[in-house]
Design a protein around this motif. Structure first.
Motif, PDB file in Angstrom:
ATOM      1  N   ARG A  28       6.324  -5.990  -5.381  1.00 32.25           N
ATOM      2  CA  ARG A  28       7.336  -6.757  -4.655  1.00 32.25           C
ATOM      3  C   ARG A  28       7.802  -7.912  -5.529  1.00 32.25           C
ATOM      4  NH1 ARG A  28       9.310  -3.641  -3.078  1.00 32.25           N
ATOM      5  NH2 ARG A  28      10.433  -4.365  -1.276  1.00 32.25           N
ATOM      6  N   PHE A  87      -2.042   2.426   2.111  1.00 36.18           N
ATOM      7  CA  PHE A  87      -0.758   2.375   1.415  1.00 36.18           C
ATOM      8  C   PHE A  87      -0.970   2.389  -0.088  1.00 36.18           C
ATOM      9  CE2 PHE A  87      -0.898  -0.443   5.143  1.00 36.18           C
ATOM     10  CZ  PHE A  87       0.004   0.211   5.976  1.00 36.18           C
ATOM     11  N   LYS A  88       0.003   2.986  -0.777  1.00 36.45           N
ATOM     12  CA  LYS A  88       0.018   2.873  -2.241  1.00 36.45           C
ATOM     13  C   LYS A  88       0.549   1.487  -2.583  1.00 36.45           C
ATOM     14  CE  LYS A  88       2.488   6.652  -2.640  1.00 36.45           C
ATOM     15  NZ  LYS A  88       3.391   7.670  -3.159  1.00 36.45           N
ATOM     16  N   TYR A  89      -0.080   0.821  -3.531  1.00 34.68           N
ATOM     17  CA  TYR A  89       0.428  -0.481  -3.951  1.00 34.68           C
ATOM     18  C   TYR A  89       1.895  -0.354  -4.368  1.00 34.68           C
ATOM     19  CZ  TYR A  89       1.670  -4.352  -6.872  1.00 34.68           C
ATOM     20  OH  TYR A  89       2.354  -5.406  -7.408  1.00 34.68           O
ATOM     21  N   SER A  90       2.692  -1.331  -3.944  1.00 34.22           N
ATOM     22  CA  SER A  90       4.117  -1.334  -4.266  1.00 34.22           C
ATOM     23  C   SER A  90       4.484  -2.715  -4.810  1.00 34.22           C
ATOM     24  CB  SER A  90       4.867  -1.012  -2.964  1.00 34.22           C
ATOM     25  OG  SER A  90       6.230  -1.267  -3.060  1.00 34.22           O
ATOM     26  N   VAL A 143       8.106  -4.987   3.182  1.00 34.05           N
ATOM     27  CA  VAL A 143       6.703  -5.118   2.769  1.00 34.05           C
ATOM     28  C   VAL A 143       6.357  -4.168   1.625  1.00 34.05           C
ATOM     29  CG1 VAL A 143       5.620  -3.539   4.461  1.00 34.05           C
ATOM     30  CG2 VAL A 143       4.400  -5.561   3.704  1.00 34.05           C
ATOM     31  N   ARG A 144       6.993  -2.992   1.617  1.00 31.10           N
ATOM     32  CA  ARG A 144       6.850  -2.051   0.493  1.00 31.10           C
ATOM     33  C   ARG A 144       8.235  -1.521   0.122  1.00 31.10           C
ATOM     34  NH1 ARG A 144       2.529  -1.564   3.677  1.00 31.10           N
ATOM     35  NH2 ARG A 144       3.808  -0.451   5.174  1.00 31.10           N
ATOM     36  N   TYR A 161      -0.183  -9.632  -3.602  1.00 30.88           N
ATOM     37  CA  TYR A 161       0.729  -8.476  -3.491  1.00 30.88           C
ATOM     38  C   TYR A 161       1.810  -8.684  -2.439  1.00 30.88           C
ATOM     39  CZ  TYR A 161      -2.520  -8.034   0.345  1.00 30.88           C
ATOM     40  OH  TYR A 161      -3.288  -8.333   1.430  1.00 30.88           O
ATOM     41  N   CYS A 162       1.731  -9.758  -1.654  1.00 29.94           N
ATOM     42  CA  CYS A 162       2.439  -9.797  -0.371  1.00 29.94           C
ATOM     43  C   CYS A 162       3.729 -10.624  -0.401  1.00 29.94           C
ATOM     44  CB  CYS A 162       1.503 -10.341   0.702  1.00 29.94           C
ATOM     45  SG  CYS A 162       2.199 -10.199   2.344  1.00 29.94           S
ATOM     46  N   GLN A 164      -8.152  -4.275   2.817  1.00 35.97           N
ATOM     47  CA  GLN A 164      -7.322  -4.175   1.590  1.00 35.97           C
ATOM     48  C   GLN A 164      -8.035  -3.522   0.416  1.00 35.97           C
ATOM     49  OE1 GLN A 164      -4.542  -4.516   2.630  1.00 35.97           O
ATOM     50  NE2 GLN A 164      -4.177  -6.355   3.822  1.00 35.97           N
ATOM     51  N   PRO A 215      -7.668  -6.311   8.416  1.00 31.76           N
ATOM     52  CA  PRO A 215      -7.319  -5.692   7.134  1.00 31.76           C
ATOM     53  C   PRO A 215      -8.352  -5.956   6.028  1.00 31.76           C
ATOM     54  CG  PRO A 215      -5.394  -6.689   8.114  1.00 31.76           C
ATOM     55  CD  PRO A 215      -6.577  -7.154   8.921  1.00 31.76           C
ATOM     56  N   ASP A 245      -6.393  -2.097   7.228  1.00 36.09           N
ATOM     57  CA  ASP A 245      -5.384  -1.724   6.231  1.00 36.09           C
ATOM     58  C   ASP A 245      -6.053  -1.712   4.860  1.00 36.09           C
ATOM     59  OD1 ASP A 245      -3.425  -1.942   8.179  1.00 36.09           O
ATOM     60  OD2 ASP A 245      -2.743  -3.925   7.531  1.00 36.09           O
ATOM     61  N   VAL A 246      -5.673  -0.737   4.026  1.00 41.07           N
ATOM     62  CA  VAL A 246      -6.160  -0.693   2.646  1.00 41.07           C
ATOM     63  C   VAL A 246      -4.993  -0.401   1.715  1.00 41.07           C
ATOM     64  CG1 VAL A 246      -7.493   0.746   1.028  1.00 41.07           C
ATOM     65  CG2 VAL A 246      -8.582  -0.084   3.106  1.00 41.07           C
ATOM     66  N   ILE A 247      -4.985  -1.091   0.582  1.00 40.93           N
ATOM     67  CA  ILE A 247      -3.995  -0.798  -0.467  1.00 40.93           C
ATOM     68  C   ILE A 247      -4.725  -0.084  -1.599  1.00 40.93           C
ATOM     69  CG2 ILE A 247      -2.436  -1.813  -2.170  1.00 40.93           C
ATOM     70  CD1 ILE A 247      -2.099  -4.215  -0.292  1.00 40.93           C
TER      71      ILE A 247
HETATM   72  N1  5AD Z   1       2.051  -2.800  -1.473  1.00 43.71           N
HETATM   73  C1  5AD Z   1       1.388  -1.973  -0.630  1.00 43.71           C
HETATM   74  N2  5AD Z   1       0.968  -2.346   0.581  1.00 43.71           N
HETATM   75  C2  5AD Z   1       1.212  -3.614   0.979  1.00 43.71           C
HETATM   76  N3  5AD Z   1       0.908  -4.269   2.112  1.00 43.71           N
HETATM   77  C3  5AD Z   1       1.389  -5.515   2.022  1.00 43.71           C
HETATM   78  N4  5AD Z   1       2.002  -5.690   0.842  1.00 43.71           N
HETATM   79  C4  5AD Z   1       1.908  -4.521   0.161  1.00 43.71           C
HETATM   80  C5  5AD Z   1       2.314  -4.078  -1.126  1.00 43.71           C
HETATM   81  N5  5AD Z   1       2.964  -4.891  -1.970  1.00 43.71           N
HETATM   82  C6  5AD Z   1       0.130  -3.668   3.195  1.00 43.71           C
HETATM   83  C7  5AD Z   1      -1.156  -4.445   3.436  1.00 43.71           C
HETATM   84  C8  5AD Z   1      -0.867  -5.159   4.724  1.00 43.71           C
HETATM   85  C9  5AD Z   1       0.047  -4.184   5.429  1.00 43.71           C
HETATM   86  C10 5AD Z   1       0.854  -4.741   6.526  1.00 43.71           C
HETATM   87  O1  5AD Z   1       0.879  -3.717   4.390  1.00 43.71           O
HETATM   88  O2  5AD Z   1      -2.215  -3.528   3.604  1.00 43.71           O
HETATM   89  O3  5AD Z   1      -2.038  -5.453   5.472  1.00 43.71           O
END
Ligand code: 5AD
Ligand code: SF4
Length: 439
Positions: free
Chosen positions: A340, A335-338, A50-51, A163-164, A266, A264, A304-306
């Motif tokens: 994918r 989470f920090k955006y990552s 996921v990250r 992002y997913c 986000q 979530p 959850d928040v990105i």
């Molecule tokens: N970068 C960061 N966080 C992410 N999540 C999902 N994809 C990414 C990404 N590319 C987080 C979202 C999701 C949780 C399971 O992981 O917040 O709800």
């Protein structure tokens, strides 16, 4: 002499469920479980992608296991889960020593793969995402020491949030039939399980093929609520865009449904939510929270928040902080955006610099820490119902959770795992509560 297997599970509850499913298949083949990889004849790593951090962690564990194999050449080494699904045969090329790779829908093929490896040697890749996976069957005895368990009700996701990676590694949404879910839950209850958590990437869009009113998620919850001996029901994860009034009312009407929802968010900025393709606005999210609290004022809400999504400006981040303050989540996973590979967001610009993402994450986590502690402190003096899970790691205390999913530790000689007890909360900390046993 019997053979031993070891499964290292990383990532989300879906992976935990899959590891249990595979564990049952292996035990049916006369394998015995071991916690110690050095004792194992078969090691599987169940991975998460996921990250990027999760992905790197899996490679480093795989590297260590390959090291182990050098000292024990008979060891069979496999990789499963989301990285396995995404990378497939590339893993075989990259990691000499890896014997097989199985995708997220291939658990049932493992016994055949093992047989083939014993017979012919070589290396195997099976990663067909279009297969209908068979799900677990709660084999007699497997869950006998557990108070709680997962039950998958649907797999996959059709949302393609930008992002997913999940839709690419778990495939499209497939719901299980209600009778299968009920049968599995009943089998778990027969073995002593008291609490089930229903799993799906987006449980709100659960559909069993009948009309939405009859075959939707609330209708499934009502059926499960009638199972005798089952004490608690939880579910995860809900998508805000599909959270119906009918489901919200379940938090009042169904006595076994725990007062906790993971929803979530986000982001708190409409502009970011739009480029994330989330399908709701901050106003809609705030309204959902209001409706939930109207129906059940004590309902715990986690999220959850990105931070640092491509194009997220300082002002967008401020809007997220604002929503987080307004709502006061019981807990927040941030989470920090990552980036994918293959997702829409990975091609979006401008990317937020890494140090800025780290800085925003720290600000958000600091804010939430205070909110969580404040929420926990509000419980001091109150009586809560706790499902006992066992003895806590340190000392002689019992440990369990409230319906709102908060950990409670307390002293008591006699109560056994699986009992529902009343505890008066005396102290609150960041991650747990301490209380006095009432009865
Ligand atoms: N970068 C960061 N966080 C992410 N999540 C999902 N994809 C990414 C990404 N590319 C987080 C979202 C999701 C949780 C399971 O992981 O917040 O709800
Ligand atoms: Fe990913 Fe969005 Fe599906 Fe959740 S709803 S699994 S974030 S695509």
């Amino acid at each position: 002499m019997s053979r031993h297997y070891h499964i290292a599970t990383m990532g989300c509850q879906m992976n935990e469920y899959d590891s249990d499913h595979l564990g049952q298949l292996l035990q049916a083949e006369d394998f015995k479980p071991t916690e110690d990889p050095h004792r194992a004849d078969l090691i599987l790593i169940n991975t998460c992608t996921v990250r990027d951090k999760a992905e790197q962690k899996a490679y480093s564990l795989l590297g260590r296991m390959i090291g182990l194999k050098k000292r024990k050449p008979g060891l069979v080494l496999g990789i499963m889960g989301c990285i396995a699904q995404q990378k497939g045969s590339a893993l075989i090329e990259r990691f000499p020593g890896l014997d097989f790779v199985i995708g997220t829908k291939e658990l049932e093929t493992v016994p055949r793969i093992l047989e083939k490896l014993t017979r012919e040697g070589g290396r195997v890749v099976a990663a067909d995402l279009t297969k209908r996976s068979m799900f677990s069957s709660a084999n007699p005895g497997y869950f006998k020491d557990r108070v709680k368990s997962f039950v998958t009700i649907m797999e996959g996701c059709n949302n393609f949030c930008s992002y997913c990676i999940v839709p690419y590694v778990r495939g499209r949404e497939v719901s299980r039939l209600p009778e299968e879910i009920i049968k599995e839950t009943e089998k778990l209850v027969e073995q002593g399980v008291k609490e089930v958590t229903l799993l799906g990437q987006n449980v709100n869009s659960y559909r069993s093929g009948e009309s939405q009113a009859e075959g939707g998620f609330p209708s499934l919850l009502r059926k499960l609520n009638n199972i005798e001996g089952l004490l608690r029901i939880r579910f995860t994860t809900s998508h805000p865009k599909d959270l119906s009034d009918d489901l919200i009312h379940c938090f009042k009407d169904l006595e076994k449904l725990c007062g906790h929802i993971h929803l979530p968010l986000q982001s708190g900025s409409n502009h970011v939510l739009k480029s994330m393709k989330r399908g709701y606005t901050r106003e809609h999210y705030l309204e959902l929270v209001e409706n939930l609290r109207r129906v059940n004022p004590d309902v715990a809400i986690t999220s959850d928040v990105i931070v640092g999504f491509p194009g997220e400006k300082g002002g967008d981040f401020e809007l997220t902080l604002d929503v987080v303050k307004k709502i006061g989540f019981d807990n927040l996973y941030s989470f920090k955006y990552s980036d994918r590979e293959g997702t829409l967001a990975s091609a979006m610009e401008p990317k937020v610099p890494s140090h800025e993402r780290a800085c925003r994450l720290q600000t958000l986590q600091q804010l939430q820490k205070g909110i969580t502690l404040h929420k926990n402190r509000k419980l001091v003096g109150r009586r809560v119902e706790v499902l006992v899970e066992g003895r806590s790691k340190k000392g002689n205390e019992l440990t369990g959770r409230t319906g709102s999913n908060k950990v409670v530790n307390f002293d008591c000689e006699s109560e056994l795992p699986g009992d529902l007890v009343q505890v008066r909360i005396e102290n609150a900390y960041a991650n747990s509560l301490r209380g006095e046993f009432v009865h």
